[in-house]
Design a protein around this motif. Structure first.
Motif, PDB file in Angstrom:
ATOM      1  N   PRO A  88       0.413  -1.181  -0.110  1.00  0.00           N
ATOM      2  CA  PRO A  88       0.205   0.203   0.125  1.00  0.00           C
ATOM      3  C   PRO A  88       0.795   0.774  -0.085  1.00  0.00           C
ATOM      4  O   PRO A  88       2.027   1.087   0.146  1.00  0.00           O
ATOM      5  CB  PRO A  88      -0.457  -0.103   1.378  1.00  0.00           C
ATOM      6  CG  PRO A  88      -0.114  -0.633   2.239  1.00  0.00           C
ATOM      7  CD  PRO A  88       0.703  -2.214   0.805  1.00  0.00           C
ATOM      8  N   VAL A  89       0.164   2.196  -0.803  1.00  0.00           N
ATOM      9  CA  VAL A  89       0.799   4.066  -0.179  1.00  0.00           C
ATOM     10  C   VAL A  89       0.146   4.547   0.539  1.00  0.00           C
ATOM     11  O   VAL A  89      -0.971   4.585   0.685  1.00  0.00           O
ATOM     12  CB  VAL A  89       0.800   4.427  -1.794  1.00  0.00           C
ATOM     13  CG1 VAL A  89       1.425   5.777  -1.709  1.00  0.00           C
ATOM     14  CG2 VAL A  89       1.539   3.078  -2.952  1.00  0.00           C
ATOM     15  N   PHE A  90       1.029   5.282   1.329  1.00  0.00           N
ATOM     16  CA  PHE A  90       0.579   5.985   2.778  1.00  0.00           C
ATOM     17  C   PHE A  90       0.729   7.232   2.449  1.00  0.00           C
ATOM     18  O   PHE A  90       1.829   7.879   2.057  1.00  0.00           O
ATOM     19  CB  PHE A  90       0.501   5.688   3.942  1.00  0.00           C
ATOM     20  CG  PHE A  90       0.545   4.052   4.272  1.00  0.00           C
ATOM     21  CD1 PHE A  90      -0.487   3.869   4.792  1.00  0.00           C
ATOM     22  CD2 PHE A  90       1.557   2.988   3.557  1.00  0.00           C
ATOM     23  CE1 PHE A  90      -0.934   2.264   4.818  1.00  0.00           C
ATOM     24  CE2 PHE A  90       1.436   1.246   4.469  1.00  0.00           C
ATOM     25  CZ  PHE A  90       0.120   1.751   5.001  1.00  0.00           C
ATOM     26  N   VAL A  91      -0.054   7.983   2.320  1.00  0.00           N
ATOM     27  CA  VAL A  91       0.149   9.367   1.551  1.00  0.00           C
ATOM     28  C   VAL A  91      -0.815  10.480   3.215  1.00  0.00           C
ATOM     29  O   VAL A  91      -2.235  10.179   3.081  1.00  0.00           O
ATOM     30  CB  VAL A  91      -0.712   9.935   0.736  1.00  0.00           C
ATOM     31  CG1 VAL A  91      -0.505  11.860   0.717  1.00  0.00           C
ATOM     32  CG2 VAL A  91      -0.166   8.828   0.136  1.00  0.00           C
ATOM     33  N   ILE A  92       0.284  11.034   3.577  1.00  0.00           N
ATOM     34  CA  ILE A  92       0.215  11.989   4.884  1.00  0.00           C
ATOM     35  C   ILE A  92      -0.110  13.442   4.877  1.00  0.00           C
ATOM     36  O   ILE A  92       0.784  13.632   4.224  1.00  0.00           O
ATOM     37  CB  ILE A  92       1.150  11.694   6.573  1.00  0.00           C
ATOM     38  CG1 ILE A  92       0.821  10.280   6.608  1.00  0.00           C
ATOM     39  CG2 ILE A  92       0.962  12.815   7.190  1.00  0.00           C
ATOM     40  CD1 ILE A  92       1.819  10.243   8.068  1.00  0.00           C
ATOM     41  N   VAL A  93      -1.408  13.484   4.828  1.00  0.00           N
ATOM     42  CA  VAL A  93      -1.280  15.530   4.934  1.00  0.00           C
ATOM     43  C   VAL A  93      -1.542  16.438   5.652  1.00  0.00           C
ATOM     44  O   VAL A  93      -1.967  16.384   6.699  1.00  0.00           O
ATOM     45  CB  VAL A  93      -2.652  15.827   3.805  1.00  0.00           C
ATOM     46  CG1 VAL A  93      -2.647  17.057   3.899  1.00  0.00           C
ATOM     47  CG2 VAL A  93      -2.862  15.085   2.401  1.00  0.00           C
ATOM     48  N   SER A  94      -0.594  16.599   6.488  1.00  0.00           N
ATOM     49  CA  SER A  94      -0.452  17.644   7.441  1.00  0.00           C
ATOM     50  C   SER A  94      -0.959  19.693   6.817  1.00  0.00           C
ATOM     51  O   SER A  94       0.361  19.331   6.639  1.00  0.00           O
ATOM     52  CB  SER A  94       0.656  17.191   8.011  1.00  0.00           C
ATOM     53  OG  SER A  94       2.055  17.818   7.656  1.00  0.00           O
ATOM     54  N   ARG A  95      -0.870  19.664   8.469  1.00  0.00           N
ATOM     55  CA  ARG A  95      -1.254  21.411   8.331  1.00  0.00           C
ATOM     56  C   ARG A  95       0.170  21.588   8.443  1.00  0.00           C
ATOM     57  O   ARG A  95       0.333  21.644   9.665  1.00  0.00           O
ATOM     58  CB  ARG A  95      -2.478  21.665   9.186  1.00  0.00           C
ATOM     59  CG  ARG A  95      -2.600  23.391   8.607  1.00  0.00           C
ATOM     60  CD  ARG A  95      -3.997  23.509   9.309  1.00  0.00           C
ATOM     61  NE  ARG A  95      -4.380  25.311   9.247  1.00  0.00           N
ATOM     62  CZ  ARG A  95      -5.488  25.445   8.952  1.00  0.00           C
ATOM     63  NH1 ARG A  95      -6.618  25.420   8.620  1.00  0.00           N
ATOM     64  NH2 ARG A  95      -5.882  27.169   8.722  1.00  0.00           N
ATOM     65  N   ASP A  96       1.386  23.172   8.095  1.00  0.00           N
ATOM     66  CA  ASP A  96       2.021  23.720   8.637  1.00  0.00           C
ATOM     67  C   ASP A  96       2.134  24.680  10.082  1.00  0.00           C
ATOM     68  O   ASP A  96       2.668  24.475  10.923  1.00  0.00           O
ATOM     69  CB  ASP A  96       3.021  24.521   7.657  1.00  0.00           C
ATOM     70  CG  ASP A  96       3.338  23.920   6.198  1.00  0.00           C
ATOM     71  OD1 ASP A  96       3.219  22.558   6.572  1.00  0.00           O
ATOM     72  OD2 ASP A  96       3.057  24.337   5.278  1.00  0.00           O
ATOM     73  N   ASP A  97       0.290  24.835  10.342  1.00  0.00           N
ATOM     74  CA  ASP A  97       0.741  25.620  11.380  1.00  0.00           C
ATOM     75  C   ASP A  97      -0.319  24.908  12.645  1.00  0.00           C
ATOM     76  O   ASP A  97      -0.809  25.584  13.941  1.00  0.00           O
ATOM     77  CB  ASP A  97      -0.108  27.069  10.943  1.00  0.00           C
ATOM     78  CG  ASP A  97      -1.714  26.757  10.528  1.00  0.00           C
ATOM     79  OD1 ASP A  97      -1.978  25.630  10.564  1.00  0.00           O
ATOM     80  OD2 ASP A  97      -2.786  27.584  10.174  1.00  0.00           O
ATOM     81  N   GLY A  98       0.037  23.621  11.893  1.00  0.00           N
ATOM     82  CA  GLY A  98      -0.814  23.031  13.199  1.00  0.00           C
ATOM     83  C   GLY A  98      -2.019  22.770  14.007  1.00  0.00           C
ATOM     84  O   GLY A  98      -3.194  21.940  14.378  1.00  0.00           O
ATOM     85  N   GLY A  99      -3.004  23.659  12.954  1.00  0.00           N
ATOM     86  CA  GLY A  99      -4.319  23.630  12.618  1.00  0.00           C
ATOM     87  C   GLY A  99      -5.229  22.989  12.023  1.00  0.00           C
ATOM     88  O   GLY A  99      -4.358  21.733  11.882  1.00  0.00           O
ATOM     89  N   LYS A 100      -6.024  22.465  12.007  1.00  0.00           N
ATOM     90  CA  LYS A 100      -7.212  21.370  10.834  1.00  0.00           C
ATOM     91  C   LYS A 100      -7.052  21.064  10.225  1.00  0.00           C
ATOM     92  O   LYS A 100      -7.134  22.048   9.339  1.00  0.00           O
ATOM     93  CB  LYS A 100      -8.826  21.411  11.936  1.00  0.00           C
ATOM     94  CG  LYS A 100      -8.883  21.317  13.598  1.00  0.00           C
ATOM     95  CD  LYS A 100     -10.586  21.110  13.275  1.00  0.00           C
ATOM     96  CE  LYS A 100     -10.886  21.008  14.744  1.00  0.00           C
ATOM     97  NZ  LYS A 100     -12.422  21.324  15.222  1.00  0.00           N
ATOM     98  N   VAL A 101      -6.409  20.406   9.268  1.00  0.00           N
ATOM     99  CA  VAL A 101      -6.478  19.549   7.849  1.00  0.00           C
ATOM    100  C   VAL A 101      -8.202  20.192   7.541  1.00  0.00           C
ATOM    101  O   VAL A 101      -7.956  21.043   6.107  1.00  0.00           O
ATOM    102  CB  VAL A 101      -6.254  18.565   7.778  1.00  0.00           C
ATOM    103  CG1 VAL A 101      -5.374  18.083   6.270  1.00  0.00           C
ATOM    104  CG2 VAL A 101      -4.515  18.350   8.080  1.00  0.00           C
ATOM    105  N   ILE A 102      -8.825  19.414   8.089  1.00  0.00           N
ATOM    106  CA  ILE A 102     -10.466  19.620   7.171  1.00  0.00           C
ATOM    107  C   ILE A 102     -10.991  20.878   7.849  1.00  0.00           C
ATOM    108  O   ILE A 102     -12.005  20.329   8.575  1.00  0.00           O
ATOM    109  CB  ILE A 102     -10.947  17.836   8.028  1.00  0.00           C
ATOM    110  CG1 ILE A 102     -10.384  16.404   6.981  1.00  0.00           C
ATOM    111  CG2 ILE A 102     -12.355  18.523   7.048  1.00  0.00           C
ATOM    112  CD1 ILE A 102     -11.355  15.450   7.902  1.00  0.00           C
ATOM    113  N   SER A 103     -10.891  21.627   7.218  1.00  0.00           N
ATOM    114  CA  SER A 103     -11.537  22.698   7.333  1.00  0.00           C
ATOM    115  C   SER A 103     -12.413  23.599   5.913  1.00  0.00           C
ATOM    116  O   SER A 103     -12.128  22.760   5.262  1.00  0.00           O
ATOM    117  CB  SER A 103     -10.596  24.414   7.707  1.00  0.00           C
ATOM    118  OG  SER A 103      -9.319  24.277   6.907  1.00  0.00           O
TER     119      SER A 103
END
Length: 772
Positions: free
Chosen positions: A445-460
């Motif tokens: 499997p391929v894992f893709v991690i999406v992170s927010r640089d300022d530490g806020g919620k990614v799903i906004s």
């Protein structure tokens, strides 16, 4: 021939004294080696399981970072997951019976100590071929990947008990940990088989060379002792830090080849000098034998020592790389060369002190015309032709070498797909079953991690649409079958769905989310590695970082790490080896020529690897189904590091002899001709033995070992039979006396000099090494 004189160096005097010590105290020396061998065999039998397979984690790499993130943030233990594949006619077409079976076996698996969770393949991917079987993903709660690997036999034994009443069921446990475990076990057996092929071949060559069983057996005995001791050393290392199983094949190859090679150099010179004993009074024979050994240690022992240093430099250059697999090859090579030098310089003199000259010739099968005088004369005649026609020799030999090296320009780096793993492995059989079910992608499997640089919620609210577009881009790629993603919405969910599974795709602080992409069944590893590099560029959200992980990312990191090590490894080896050559020869031009010629032998050997394996011309001869189309990035650097030192021993043996003769007479042409006559037979026979040893590993069942074995065997033959026998002497002729600048012949003709005897013409009864 005239007798050359020169001052013995401090190192040569020390080696002569070591030879005296071992000759005078044979039983303590041999007793010590016997104890070492017994202890080493015991260590190997008890602790060889410490060796691990695969390349290990790469410190500081993205794949290592993502693996840690997956475990700590999302509870995903991909590197610690196993896949149970099964196929049973009674279950494949009966859905109710299949689910009853799965529920029962899931219950039993969860009772095992290290099993954390069991997931049905149907929960991760749509429309599997149930008529071909099914699969369960078993997540382990192990400390690390190595801990998961050690659980493989336990899990398999437990499943075997659970399924013992199902005679019609075919099953296998696969996964990254299972592949590692299977390769570790297989590598152990495969190395033993390669060793069994190599030793008889080497013994046959030695029997032909010496015509006497005892003489032929001595180098083989020493090689086996060196191999056993060296393998024990790496097993001890494995108890301290991770050492790959690939080190075992390297130790076996190098210890056998070098053990025979180094012993042969000293023994060959000892036999030459021992011929003079036939003219001595009976009460002087023992003194003559002792003197021959002491002189051989000073003359050929120094070649062994410097050659060992050259090989050790190449091996040490691999130890500095960040990849565990490469470091393991370096450690294994260092252990092999140290033990090979040690047995040649200590055990051989002790054995020779106990074996009389006549016993060495039993049973005597050397025929007239096959002794040292005949082969020496033949090589001298050959040297004369080279000296008279250097231009033809240089042009012809360069054409052959460049022709062999040319395929290297077509190199395509990468890792051959698992179809090139041995079919005997249970883990490979499991992947083949997944392929039949159409869900092979579950294994990588391929894992893709999406992170927010300022530490806020990614799903906004401002990011939802672009996150959906990003997920759709991954899903739309033809290399991907399915994508598991969190719910990309900020609205309250009113429809029922498994919230617990979705929540594991979002971090506790909601500053990271995870996409798990399952590749299509026909997506190759090469295509998957390209995809991994492309996915981060699809991100269009400002302030967001996209990072990929999984097996494909690890392989990309490994390739990048190996590629980055090329320059430091090559520079380290060239500089350190050149410095060692300059110390020994004292001649800058001769030392530089040796380095350049070694590069040519490396190019020729690697070119043949690409020609046979990547391009597929003759791959079937080595048991490979067809062209691999790719060469692992570690192969060229390993061939370079190993071969550069190995071929240097022939250069040192030949050129140091040229130097001695030149410093005696000041005649460059004569030094070339007489040095070839003196060393040609031992170099050609030693090269043949070494090529046979490496060639035996070219018929291994592990492709990367086959590539290394073929590359080394081809390069050694080119090095000994073309470079040292044709190209090198021709270049020495062209350079003339500049070869030895700033050395002067008169500087060594002093009263207190030490006699270095060049071989005179022998009669038909001589017992020199007869192969030419």
């Amino acid at each position: 021939m005239d007798t050359p004189f020169r001052q013995a160096t401090r190192a040569e005097k020390a080696l002569s004294k070591l030879g005296e010590f071992c000759w005078d105290r044979p039983w303590p020396v041999l007793g010590s080696w016997l104890l070492i061998t017994i202890a080493a065999a015991s260590i190997i039998s008890v602790y060889s399981g410490f060796l691990v397979s695969g390349a290990g984690s790469i410190a500081g790499s993205q794949s290592a970072k993502i693996d840690a993130e997956l475990t700590e943030t999302f509870g995903v233990r991909d590197s610690q997951a196993l896949i149970l594949t099964y196929s049973d006619p009674a279950l494949n077409l009966n859905e109710d019976a299949r689910y009853d079976f799965l529920d029962g076996i899931e219950e039993e698996l969860l009772e095992l100590e290290k099993v954390d969770a069991v997931i049905h393949a149907n929960d991760l991917i749509e429309q599997p071929r149930d008529d071909k079987g099914g699969a369960l993903i078993i997540t382990l709660n192990a400390e690390d990947a190595l801990g998961a690997e050690q659980q493989v036999p336990i899990i398999r034994d437990a499943i075997g008990v659970m399924l013992q009443d199902r005679d019609q069921m075919e099953w296998a446990v696969s996964g990254r940990g299972a592949i590692s475990y299977d390769l570790a076990v297989f590598s152990n057996d495969d190395s033993a088989n390669s060793e069994l092929r190599a030793l008889p071949l080497a013994l046959l060559v030695l029997l032909y060379a010496f015509g006497a069983l005892l003489s032929a057996s001595l180098p083989v005995i020493l090689a086996v002792v060196a191999r056993t001791a060296a393998f024990a050393v790496i097993v001890v290392f494995a108890g301290l830090f991770e050492v790959s199983t690939v080190a075992q094949a390297v130790v076996t190859m190098l210890a056998i080849a070098l053990g025979i090679d180094y012993s042969l150099f000293i023994y060959h010179r000892y036999r030459q000098l021992l011929n003079d004993a036939s003219a001595c009074e009976p009460d002087q024979v023992d003194m003559q034998r002792r003197g021959a050994l002491v002189e051989a240690m000073g003359q050929s022992g120094i070649v062994v020592l410097y050659s060992g240093v050259a090989v050790a430099i190449g091996m040490a250059s691999l130890v500095i790389t960040p990849m565990m697999e490469m470091r393991s090859i370096g450690f294994g090579g260092l252990a092999a060369v140290v033990m090979s030098v040690a047995v040649a310089l200590t055990m051989l003199p002790a054995l020779l002190s106990l074996i009389g000259a006549k016993a060495l010739d039993w049973p005597n099968r050397v025929k007239d015309g096959r002794g040292y005088a005949a082969t020496s004369q033949a090589w001298c005649l050959w040297g004369g032709r080279i000296v008279r026609n250097p231009g033809i020799a240089i042009t012809g030999s360069l054409l052959i070498i460049l022709l062999m090296a040319t395929p290297a320009i077509y190199t395509q780096s990468g890792f051959p797909d698992d179809e090139f793993f041995p079919n005997d492995l249970e883990a490979v059989r499991g992947v083949q079953m997944l392929d039949e079910m159409g869900i092979k992608g579950l294994s990588s499997p391929v894992f893709v991690i999406v992170s927010r640089d300022d530490g806020g919620k990614v799903i906004s609210p401002e990011n939802v649409m672009k996150l959906r577009e990003f997920r759709e881009a991954i899903e739309a790629d033809p290399r991907i079958a399915e994508v598991s993603a969190p719910r990309l919405s900020t609205r309250t969910a009113l429809m029922p769905f498994p919230m617990s599974a979705m929540q594991r795709l979002v971090s506790e602080d909601e500053d990271k989310i995870l996409f798990r992409a399952t590749p299509q069944n026909d997506t190759s590893l090469f295509e998957l590695r390209q995809l991994i590099r492309e996915i981060p560029s699809w991100n269009t959200i400002t302030g967001m970082t996209v990072e990929t992980g999984g097996q494909a990312q690890f392989l990309n990191d490994f390739d990048d790490g190996v590629t980055a090590s090329y320059v430091p490894v090559v520079v380290t080896v060239l500089f350190a080896t050149g410095f060692a050559l300059l110390l020994m020869l004292g001649a800058p031009l001769a030392s530089l020529k040796a380095l350049m010629l070694n590069l040519l032998s490396v190019a020729a050997g690697y070119g043949m690897v690409v020609f046979v394996f990547q391009l597929g011309y003759g791959a079937e001869f080595f048991g490979v189904a067809g062209a691999t189309e790719l060469i692992p990035s570690s192969v060229p650097v390993v061939i370079f590091a190993v071969l550069f030192g190995l071929s240097m021993d022939y250069e040192i043996f030949l050129v140091s002899r040229m130097k001695d003769i030149y410093l005696s007479c000041g005649d460059n042409d004569r030094s070339i001709i007489e040095a070839l006559g003196d060393t040609g037979s031992v170099i050609s026979s030693a090269a043949l033995i070494m090529a046979l040893v490496f060639g035996a590993f070219a018929f291994s069942q592990i492709v990367i070992v086959q590539m290394i074995g073929l590359g080394l065997a081809a390069a050694i033959l080119v090095d000994a039979l073309i470079i040292r026998a044709i190209l090198g002497p021709a270049l020495m002729k062209v350079a003339g006396q500049w070869n030895w600048w700033p050395l002067l012949p008169s500087s060594v003709e002093a009263a207190d000099s030490v006699k270095l005897t060049l071989p005179d013409a022998r009669g038909p009864d001589d017992k020199g090494l007869p192969i030419n």
